[in-house]
Scaffold this active site. Structure first.
Site, short mmCIF file in Angstrom:
data_model
loop_
_atom_site.label_atom_id
_atom_site.label_comp_id
_atom_site.label_asym_id
_atom_site.label_seq_id
_atom_site.Cartn_x
_atom_site.Cartn_y
_atom_site.Cartn_z
N ASP A 46 0.81 -1.22 0.00
CA ASP A 46 0.00 0.00 0.00
C ASP A 46 0.84 1.27 0.00
O ASP A 46 0.43 2.30 0.54
CB ASP A 46 -0.96 0.01 1.21
CG ASP A 46 -1.86 -1.20 1.22
OD1 ASP A 46 -2.27 -1.64 0.13
OD2 ASP A 46 -2.15 -1.72 2.31
N LYS A 52 1.85 2.08 -5.05
CA LYS A 52 2.40 1.50 -6.30
C LYS A 52 1.48 1.80 -7.49
O LYS A 52 1.94 2.13 -8.57
CB LYS A 52 2.57 -0.02 -6.16
CG LYS A 52 3.56 -0.43 -5.08
CD LYS A 52 3.63 -1.93 -4.91
CE LYS A 52 2.37 -2.54 -4.34
NZ LYS A 52 2.06 -2.20 -2.94
N GLY A 107 -4.45 -4.49 -3.72
CA GLY A 107 -5.45 -3.47 -4.06
C GLY A 107 -4.69 -2.23 -4.44
O GLY A 107 -4.02 -1.63 -3.61
N HIS A 108 -4.73 -1.87 -5.71
CA HIS A 108 -3.98 -0.72 -6.21
C HIS A 108 -4.95 0.35 -6.68
O HIS A 108 -5.81 0.09 -7.52
CB HIS A 108 -3.06 -1.16 -7.38
CG HIS A 108 -2.07 -2.21 -6.98
ND1 HIS A 108 -1.34 -2.92 -7.88
CD2 HIS A 108 -1.69 -2.67 -5.76
CE1 HIS A 108 -0.56 -3.79 -7.23
NE2 HIS A 108 -0.77 -3.64 -5.95
N GLN A 148 2.11 -6.10 -3.14
CA GLN A 148 2.55 -6.15 -1.74
C GLN A 148 3.84 -5.34 -1.53
O GLN A 148 4.03 -4.36 -2.24
CB GLN A 148 2.73 -7.60 -1.27
CG GLN A 148 1.43 -8.36 -1.10
CD GLN A 148 0.89 -8.97 -2.38
OE1 GLN A 148 1.62 -9.64 -3.09
NE2 GLN A 148 -0.38 -8.76 -2.67
P1 GDP Z 1 -0.69 0.22 -3.56
O1 GDP Z 1 -1.30 -1.05 -3.05
O2 GDP Z 1 0.76 0.32 -3.28
O3 GDP Z 1 -1.02 0.48 -5.00
O4 GDP Z 1 -1.37 1.40 -2.71
P2 GDP Z 1 -2.93 1.58 -2.40
O5 GDP Z 1 -3.59 2.04 -3.65
O6 GDP Z 1 -3.48 0.37 -1.72
O7 GDP Z 1 -2.88 2.71 -1.30
C1 GDP Z 1 -2.32 3.96 -1.55
C2 GDP Z 1 -3.41 5.04 -1.38
O8 GDP Z 1 -2.82 6.31 -1.28
C3 GDP Z 1 -4.37 5.11 -2.56
O9 GDP Z 1 -5.64 5.48 -2.07
C4 GDP Z 1 -3.79 6.24 -3.41
O10 GDP Z 1 -4.76 6.90 -4.21
C5 GDP Z 1 -3.25 7.16 -2.35
N1 GDP Z 1 -2.05 7.94 -2.72
C6 GDP Z 1 -1.01 7.58 -3.51
N2 GDP Z 1 -0.05 8.53 -3.50
C7 GDP Z 1 -0.52 9.52 -2.68
C8 GDP Z 1 0.04 10.75 -2.23
O11 GDP Z 1 1.15 11.16 -2.56
N3 GDP Z 1 -0.71 11.47 -1.35
C9 GDP Z 1 -1.96 11.05 -0.92
N4 GDP Z 1 -2.61 11.83 -0.06
N5 GDP Z 1 -2.50 9.90 -1.34
C10 GDP Z 1 -1.78 9.14 -2.19
P1 IMO Z 2 -0.88 -4.29 -2.15
O1 IMO Z 2 -0.43 -4.85 -3.48
C1 IMO Z 2 -0.99 -4.66 2.19
C2 IMO Z 2 -1.07 -8.74 3.81
C3 IMO Z 2 -2.33 -9.18 4.52
C4 IMO Z 2 -1.76 -10.13 5.55
C5 IMO Z 2 -0.63 -10.81 4.79
C6 IMO Z 2 -0.97 -12.17 4.22
O2 IMO Z 2 -2.17 -3.57 -2.20
O3 IMO Z 2 0.23 -3.51 -1.52
P2 IMO Z 2 -2.45 -12.94 2.16
O4 IMO Z 2 -3.92 -12.75 1.89
O5 IMO Z 2 -1.57 -12.36 1.12
O6 IMO Z 2 -2.12 -14.37 2.48
O7 IMO Z 2 -2.21 -12.11 3.52
O8 IMO Z 2 -0.28 -9.93 3.73
N1 IMO Z 2 -1.26 -8.24 2.44
C7 IMO Z 2 -1.20 -6.94 2.10
N2 IMO Z 2 -1.04 -5.84 2.86
N3 IMO Z 2 -1.09 -4.55 0.85
C8 IMO Z 2 -1.23 -5.65 0.07
O9 IMO Z 2 -1.18 -5.60 -1.27
C9 IMO Z 2 -1.32 -6.91 0.69
N4 IMO Z 2 -1.48 -8.19 0.24
C10 IMO Z 2 -1.42 -8.98 1.31
O10 IMO Z 2 -2.98 -8.08 5.12
O11 IMO Z 2 -1.20 -9.40 6.61
MG MG Z 3 -2.84 -1.67 -1.82
#
Ligand code: GDP
Ligand code: IMO
Ligand code: MG
Length: 463
Positions: free
Chosen positions: A42, A45, A69-70, A250
């Site tokens: 999270d 990415k 979840g991206h 991840q």
């Molecule tokens: P990922 O799993 O690495 O793709 O990250 P996620 O999408 O799960 O979580 C990142 C969250 O932060 C998302 O809701 C993005 O829209 C948001 N985001 C990304 N970059 C920034 C930033 O520079 N500032 C803020 N406030 N939000 C951001």
């Molecule tokens: P993105 O790509 C954050 C965590 C779960 C749990 C552990 C194992 O959005 O960064 P699993 O279901 O993979 O066997 O769970 O890994 N986890 C993540 N945490 N971002 C993710 O993906 C994750 N994918 C798995 O919360 O702790």
């Molecule tokens: Mg994510």
């Protein structure tokens, strides 16, 4: 890297006293870049991939499943992607590699949602991609319930799908496109799965008689035209000087070997695994981009030394919208951990870092950065290997002054408040590894594409 190409720039670097000439293609369309998360997932990415995708022809996901979840925000519209690579919005060739574990139902839904919004997907799925079957999800839930020390999985069947891959008992994408092949496979592996589910107190009929199996087959038939040989496609693209961006899911500390075992996911999340998973030789890699948050978050169980369980942690969670994209769970938040950060640079060999969510720290004064740990009375500057020992580490902090100005509209690095620049540059120093020569090339100050600051022209070209 393509040293023969006429538009190559020359860069020089000194490693261990030996002068090396590095060629960086001026036209960044001909390179192979791997991008991974540098913390616990999270990191943002999705945003960074969407941003970089413009410079590449092919975007390929190399591990994980719909546990990811991206979030990509384009023109104020939010797209939540679990399996489709984050370059989707730019209409690039998208690939799902054989190292991914794929829930066809989730993928199909995602395709439908994106296409209903007018996004035409040019998507290929490797024939060898392992399928997450309904029994994997059942086993994930049953096993997690039975655990005394829970992992906090996303309950998507990820771990059990990977177990079956390694045990050579998986259903592959190609099997889903032929009902006879799938039936034969389930007859072969079904009884052992039924026993495993019954032993955990679950319903064994989910293995061969779930209504989902028919649904999977129908989806398999619809996806038949999209089945691809990902290794061949990537190697062909690279030989034709088309750019390939490998997208990780991840983060480094969820890696099944190098992470905080057992509180990890079940795949290899670090950059090196992209080559193995995709069937591309390591000599083809030009850049490795790490996405790292200006603080740290984690979902699920496991140690996180700088975790803030107080008001400051809640403040980061609310301001940063730190709730899981996949499960909606609140993310645990904490100060930036440069000790873990340095290990992440080692694990991945990052040539560039994109620092995200700097805007979330606006208004916090002082800011703290973890620069070492106290482990049982001893100061250490690198994380211990053992998860139990990491859980005992107490962070050692240094403080930096914060800033109060809104930075979300800033486009030029020099226009950031001085304290914000000092914070970025301090992190850059703490994460620097001479052999890699890494730098923070981009700073993200909001979720939108345009809310990104490139540090300098060279960095802009490289990532
Ligand atoms: P990922 O799993 O690495 O793709 O990250 P996620 O999408 O799960 O979580 C990142 C969250 O932060 C998302 O809701 C993005 O829209 C948001 N985001 C990304 N970059 C920034 C930033 O520079 N500032 C803020 N406030 N939000 C951001
Ligand atoms: P993105 O790509 C954050 C965590 C779960 C749990 C552990 C194992 O959005 O960064 P699993 O279901 O993979 O066997 O769970 O890994 N986890 C993540 N945490 N971002 C993710 O993906 C994750 N994918 C798995 O919360 O702790
Ligand atoms: Mg994510």
């Amino acid at each position: 890297m393509h040293p023969g190409s006429s538009d190559a720039l020359f860069w020089t670097a000194a490693f261990n006293g030996i002068k090396i000439v590095i060629y960086v293609a001026a036209n960044s369309n001909c390179m192979f870049t791997i991008l991974t998360g540098a913390q616990f997932g999270d990191e943002g990415k999705g945003k960074v991939i969407d941003l970089l995708a413009e410079n590449y022809d092919v975007i390929v996901r190399f591990q994980g499943g719909d546990n990811a979840g991206h979030t990509v925000v384009v023109g104020g519209k939010k797209y939540k992607l679990h399996l489709v690579p984050s370059g989707a919005i730019l209409g690039r060739r998208l690939l799902i590699g054989p190292g991914v574990v794929l829930n066809p139902h989730v993928l199909w839904d995602e395709i439908q949602v994106l296409e209903s919004e007018g996004i035409k997907l040019d998507l290929g799925i490797d024939a060898k991609t392992s399928i997450i079957m309904p029994y994997h999800i059942e086993l994930d839930a049953l096993r997690e319930q039975a655990r005394t020390h829970k992992i906090g999985t996303t309950n998507r069947g990820i771990g059990f799908a990977y177990v079956d891959k390694v045990a050579r008992e998986e259903v592959q994408m190609a099997d889903l496109t032929d009902p006879d092949l799938l039936e034969a496979k389930l007859d072969e592996i079904g009884p052992a799965k039924e026993k495993a589910i019954a032993d955990l107190g679950g319903d064994p009929t989910v293995v061969r008689h779930s209504p989902l199996i028919d649904e999977y087959l129908q989806i398999g038939l619809r996806l038949k035209e999209r089945v691809a040989d990902v290794s061949r496609e990537i190697n062909t693209a690279l030989s034709e000087e088309r750019g390939v961006l490998a997208e990780g899911a991840q983060g480094a500390f969820l890696d099944v070997i190098h992470g905080t075992q057992k509180y990890v996911t079940s795949s290899f999340t670090t950059a090196g695994s992209a080559c193995a998973n995709l069937g591309v030789g390591p000599v083809m890699v030009d850049n490795v981009v790490g996405v790292i948050k200006a603080y740290i978050t984690r979902v699920g169980e496991g140690p996180m030394p700088t975790e803030l369980t107080d008001e400051m942690g809640s403040r980061m969670r609310e301001k940063g919208g730190e709730y899981g994209t996949t499960t909606g769970r609140p993310r645990r938040c904490g100060w930036f951990d440069a000790v873990l950060g340095l290990k992440s640079v080692y694990l991945n060999g990052y040539t560039e870092l994109a620092l995200t969510k700097l805007d979330v720290l606006t208004g916090i004064d002082p800011l703290k950065i973890c620069i070492g740990y106290d482990l049982d009375g001893e100061s250490i500057g690198y994380p211990p290997e053992s998860t139990g020992m990491l859980a005992r580490c107490e962070p050692i902090y240094e403080e930096m002054p914060g800033w109060t100005e809104d930075i979300t509209e800033i486009k030029e690095y020099d226009d950031l408040p001085q304290n914000a620049r000092a914070y970025v540059e301090r992190l850059e120093d703490l994460l620097y590894v001479e052999q890699v020569g890494n730098s923070i090339a981009a700073v993200s100050v909001g979720p939108g594409r345009e809310q990104t600051i490139f540090r300098d022209e060279a960095a802009d070209q490289k990532i």
